[in-house]
Scaffold this active site. Structure first.
Site, short mmCIF file in Angstrom:
data_model
loop_
_atom_site.label_atom_id
_atom_site.label_comp_id
_atom_site.label_asym_id
_atom_site.label_seq_id
_atom_site.Cartn_x
_atom_site.Cartn_y
_atom_site.Cartn_z
N CYS A 261 35.15 -12.48 12.47
CA CYS A 261 36.27 -13.41 12.69
C CYS A 261 37.53 -12.87 12.01
O CYS A 261 38.02 -11.82 12.38
CB CYS A 261 35.91 -14.83 12.25
SG CYS A 261 37.04 -16.08 12.91
N GLU B 277 26.83 -15.59 12.67
CA GLU B 277 26.04 -16.50 11.82
C GLU B 277 25.93 -17.90 12.40
O GLU B 277 25.11 -18.70 11.95
CB GLU B 277 26.64 -16.55 10.41
CG GLU B 277 27.92 -17.36 10.26
CD GLU B 277 29.19 -16.62 10.63
OE1 GLU B 277 30.28 -17.14 10.32
OE2 GLU B 277 29.11 -15.53 11.23
N HIS C 174 31.42 -15.72 15.70
CA HIS C 174 30.63 -15.88 14.48
C HIS C 174 29.16 -15.63 14.76
O HIS C 174 28.47 -16.53 15.26
CB HIS C 174 30.81 -17.29 13.92
CG HIS C 174 32.14 -17.52 13.28
ND1 HIS C 174 32.38 -17.24 11.95
CD2 HIS C 174 33.30 -18.00 13.78
CE1 HIS C 174 33.64 -17.55 11.66
NE2 HIS C 174 34.22 -18.01 12.76
#
EC number: 4.3.2.10
Length: 210
Positions: free
Chosen positions: A86, A192, A190
């Protein structure tokens, strides 16, 4: 066992990135959350997370004594694999044009600027799940294919050389979703927060041999 330095400079997605990296590593890599220049310079791989504004993130990174120099030594001088996430990807740029002009790391030439939607029905920020367009470059990005990834941002990184774009995304118009040049890569989304597809990308990063 290889050491992965996850850069701690106050970024809001640090803990979620740490949790995802540990899961992706499955005990085969040592994930070290750090801003210690000596640890960063000696690391086998480096991950730079980031959320929020370019100016705030670059300022916070610059305020950690010796950190940028250690990252530069590991990545630029020693060729260690690097992944920006990001805003961590956006900091690779020459400059960010959010709240004025801010100098970036300049590891991949280009600017970070506000997304301009060509369709008034498409709102900015770009938030939610979206599939990549033309994913290529390193296997960790190319193998994403048509699996959707999670985005949340209003600014995008536009490299000077389109050969540095490893994937695009369409949200009222196309803009870069991933970049790669040599041992340096970054993703606007992202991993994650992107469930199994994101964990698979991180696992591939941990095995990447640029």
């Amino acid at each position: 066992m290889q050491t992965v330095a996850l850069i701690d400079y106050g970024s809001g997605n640090l803990r979620s990135a740490e949790k995802a990296l540990r899961k992706a590593a499955d005990g085969a890599s040592q994930i070290v959350v750090t801003c210690d220049p000596d640890i960063v310079a000696a690391a086998d791989r480096i991950v730079l997370p980031g959320v929020g504004a370019f100016l705030a993130c670059m300022t916070a990174l610059s305020e950690r004594p010796g950190l940028i120099e250690a990252m530069t030594e590991a990545v630029r001088a020693k060729g260690r694999p690097f992944l920006g996430i990001c805003v961590g990807m956006q900091l690779l740029a020459t400059r960010g044009l959010e709240f004025g002009e801010t100098r970036g790391l300049d590891w991949i030439g280009g600017d970070v600027r506000k997304i301009e939607s060509l369709d008034p029905a498409i709102k900015i920020p770009h938030m939610g799940w979206n599939t990549l367009v033309g994913a290529s470059g390193p296997d960790m990005i190319a193998k994403i294919g048509d699996q959707p990834m999670y985005f949340t941002h209003s600014f995008a990184f536009y490299p000077d050389d389109e050969n540095d774009v490893a994937a695009w995304v369409d949200h009222g118009g196309q803009f870069p979703a991933a970049v790669a040049n040599g041992n340096v890569a970054g993703v606007q989304f992202h991993p994650e927060k992107s469930q199994s597809a994101g964990l698979a990308l991180l696992a591939r990063f941990l095995e990447w041999r640029p």
